[in-house]
Design a protein around this motif. Structure first.
Motif, PDB file in Angstrom:
ATOM      1  N   SER A   2      -8.147  -4.302  -0.324  1.00 55.33           N
ATOM      2  CA  SER A   2      -8.186  -5.112   0.832  1.00 55.33           C
ATOM      3  C   SER A   2      -7.803  -3.959   2.174  1.00 55.33           C
ATOM      4  CB  SER A   2      -7.426  -6.139   0.842  1.00 55.33           C
ATOM      5  OG  SER A   2      -7.549  -7.252   0.067  1.00 55.33           O
ATOM      6  N   THR A   3      -8.051  -4.415   3.280  1.00 53.74           N
ATOM      7  CA  THR A   3      -7.634  -3.531   4.369  1.00 53.74           C
ATOM      8  C   THR A   3      -6.261  -4.001   4.616  1.00 53.74           C
ATOM      9  OG1 THR A   3      -8.545  -5.363   5.912  1.00 53.74           O
ATOM     10  CG2 THR A   3     -10.264  -3.766   5.081  1.00 53.74           C
ATOM     11  N   LEU A   4      -5.823  -3.053   5.756  1.00 54.99           N
ATOM     12  CA  LEU A   4      -4.522  -3.326   6.372  1.00 54.99           C
ATOM     13  C   LEU A   4      -4.274  -4.759   6.781  1.00 54.99           C
ATOM     14  CD1 LEU A   4      -3.497   0.045   7.951  1.00 54.99           C
ATOM     15  CD2 LEU A   4      -2.363  -1.169   5.832  1.00 54.99           C
ATOM     16  N   SER A   5      -5.567  -5.324   7.276  1.00 49.77           N
ATOM     17  CA  SER A   5      -5.337  -6.834   7.833  1.00 49.77           C
ATOM     18  C   SER A   5      -5.578  -7.691   6.729  1.00 49.77           C
ATOM     19  CB  SER A   5      -6.440  -6.752   8.845  1.00 49.77           C
ATOM     20  OG  SER A   5      -7.707  -7.008   8.310  1.00 49.77           O
ATOM     21  N   LYS A   9       0.768  -1.153  -0.051  1.00 51.68           N
ATOM     22  CA  LYS A   9      -0.127   0.122   0.093  1.00 51.68           C
ATOM     23  C   LYS A   9       0.917   1.151  -0.021  1.00 51.68           C
ATOM     24  CE  LYS A   9      -4.294  -1.813   2.136  1.00 51.68           C
ATOM     25  NZ  LYS A   9      -5.164  -1.225   1.144  1.00 51.68           N
ATOM     26  N   ARG A  67     -12.439  -5.894   0.375  1.00 53.26           N
ATOM     27  CA  ARG A  67     -13.696  -5.388   0.498  1.00 53.26           C
ATOM     28  C   ARG A  67     -14.736  -5.996  -0.173  1.00 53.26           C
ATOM     29  NH1 ARG A  67      -9.575  -1.387   0.342  1.00 53.26           N
ATOM     30  NH2 ARG A  67      -9.036  -0.463   2.120  1.00 53.26           N
ATOM     31  N   LYS A  69      -8.158  -8.167   4.824  1.00 50.57           N
ATOM     32  CA  LYS A  69      -9.569  -8.677   4.306  1.00 50.57           C
ATOM     33  C   LYS A  69     -10.053  -7.728   3.018  1.00 50.57           C
ATOM     34  CE  LYS A  69     -14.432  -8.986   5.997  1.00 50.57           C
ATOM     35  NZ  LYS A  69     -14.633 -10.278   5.420  1.00 50.57           N
TER      36      LYS A  69
END
Length: 460
Positions: A99-102, A13, A106, A104
């Motif tokens: 995806s999120t930082l974790s 990112k 979206r 997952k």
């Protein structure tokens, strides 16, 4: 998600953000760096996402755009690799972005154009629910070799995705053969004999003989190149019955096509009228393959039909441009089969137009340009083209090929400066068609944006 994968997503990112600040696109580099940190990152990011992949020689980007539109019309959340970065690094980048930082994702669905050779690694990590293979032609021979080598790359990818539903071109002997060794459920699409008479010319076949025994194929009909109603008298191999089929081509214009089709759904085959927001015969195949993939992904045929009629063309693929007094289209070409179909499309023009042929042979285009000899540039003699501008790294070879095709020398102009080329085209009083190879498309499109406005390729 493992700790290593989370670190890879974070770094990816950051790299993406820096690339965008520098106006570099960042369509592949974030994924490339992230995969060095965590080689199975794509597998982890896509674990809970239903993936639909599109591969094959021609039509990948167009089909991806149609499928994405269909999923959205059905109400599914989805993303696609719209930039066209279709190697594992580019696909991983798109998952990082979405995806999120974790880690997952979206979205519930991902629609992913996949390079033929890259499918071996990509399918293994993605485990797609649906794999659409559009067609297989001789393309970038310096990279892929013969068309059977390309098929074998995809076959290996399919073996790595045993649960995927296959959607295959019934009219292409090479593509349809992918079902023979796979245990996957397969559906087929194609153009019927009754519709074939409106498909234009035959072109040059990319097959020297039957892919099973080397015998000579016999054809009940040919749509173009080696596609059609084939059979081999020597070994008995033949065209598959199509589950999704064009029964009649009702109308063809420069803006779109209407067909009567049969479609397999809910255990039965129904007939329906489909409007396709693109011209040319090869886009009938793209539409039918996308329609079939959508139905196999759980989209109702009404939403799938709406997608065919309403989707926005991908960049460079029959893309409409604000250039010249009457506007124009950019149409990517990269091999003789696709080029011949574009030339057939240009013959439909009922008004005068100018044509720009932008020929590069960088690695992304394919270094080998021998396909020019099989492309039927002679068809331009029966088109309403008033001027042909020849540009790119291989300007001289393209110019010579047009002369050999019988195009009057006075009608051809060499224009090696991209900035001046676009400026000239923008002053045209006639419709403009730009026919570039891949890197030529990127160069010309960037200059069009600078001079005429528009969106960057990764934003389209």
């Amino acid at each position: 998600m493992t700790f290593k994968a989370r670190i890879a997503v974070l770094i990816g990112k950051i790299v993406r953000m820096v690339c965008r600040i520098l106006h570099r696109g960042g369509t592949a580099k974030p994924g490339k760096i992230a995969l060095k940190i965590c080689p199975d990152l794509l597998s982890q990011l896509s674990a809970n996402v239903k993936c639909i992949t599109v591969t094959g020689t021609n039509g990948k980007t167009t089909c991806t755009r149609i499928i994405e539109e269909g999923l959205r019309r059905e109400g599914f959340s989805c993303f696609a690799n719209r930039s066209g970065a279709n190697l594992i690094e580019g696909i991983t980048t798109d998952f990082i972005v979405n995806s999120t930082l974790s880690g997952k994702c979206r979205y519930d669905y991902a629609v992913l154009e996949t390079d033929e050779a890259a499918s071996m690694k990509v399918f293994q990590q993605l485990q797609p629910a649906v794999i659409l293979v559009t067609n297989l032609f001789r393309d970038q021979v310096d990279r892929f070799g013969g068309v059977l080598n390309t098929r074998d790359d995809i076959r290996t990818g399919i073996k790595n995705a045993p649960n995927a539903v296959l959607v295959l071109n019934a009219d292409c002997p090479v593509t349809s053969s992918l079902s023979e060794e796979a245990g996957n459920k397969a559906y087929f699409f194609g153009i019927s004999a009754s519709a074939s008479g409106k498909c234009g010319g035959k072109g040059v076949s990319d097959l020297d003989g039957c892919i099973h025994c080397g015998g000579k194929y016999e054809y009940d009909y040919i749509t173009f190149s080696h596609l059609g109603g084939y059979n081999c008298p020597s070994c008995g191999s033949h065209r598959h019955v199509a589950d999704y089929e064009a029964l009649d081509i009702i109308s063809q214009t420069l803006s779109g096509t209407r067909i009567k089709a049969s479609a397999y759904a809910d255990g039965q085959s129904d007939e329906l009228i489909l409007d396709i927001n693109l011209p040319a015969v090869y886009n009938i195949y793209n539409a039918l393959g996308s329609f079939a993939a959508l139905l196999q992904a759980g989209v109702h045929k009404e939403a799938a039909a709406e997608a065919l009629a309403g989707f926005k063309c991908a960049f460079g693929r029959m893309e409409q441009l604000n250039i010249g007094k009457k506007g124009g289209r950019m149409i990517l070409v990269k091999n003789d089969a696709g080029c011949n179909q574009v030339l057939q499309f240009l013959r439909q023009a009922e008004e005068d137009f100018v044509l720009s042929i932008y020929l590069n042979n960088n690695v992304s285009d394919g270094k080998d340009i021998s396909w020019l000899e099989n492309a039927e540039f002679e068809l331009l003699n029966s088109c309403r083209v008033t001027k042909i501008y020849v540009s790119g790294m291989r300007t001289e070879e393209m110019y010579s090929r047009l002369i050999r095709a019988g195009i009057p020398e006075a009608k051809i102009e060499k224009q090696t400066d991209c900035k001046e080329l676009i400026s000239t085209l923008n002053r045209s009083e006639e419709t403009v068609f730009i026919m570039p190879t891949y890197t030529g498309m990127m160069e010309a499109r960037a200059e069009i944006i600078r001079q005429c406005g528009g969106t960057e390729f990764w934003e389209g």
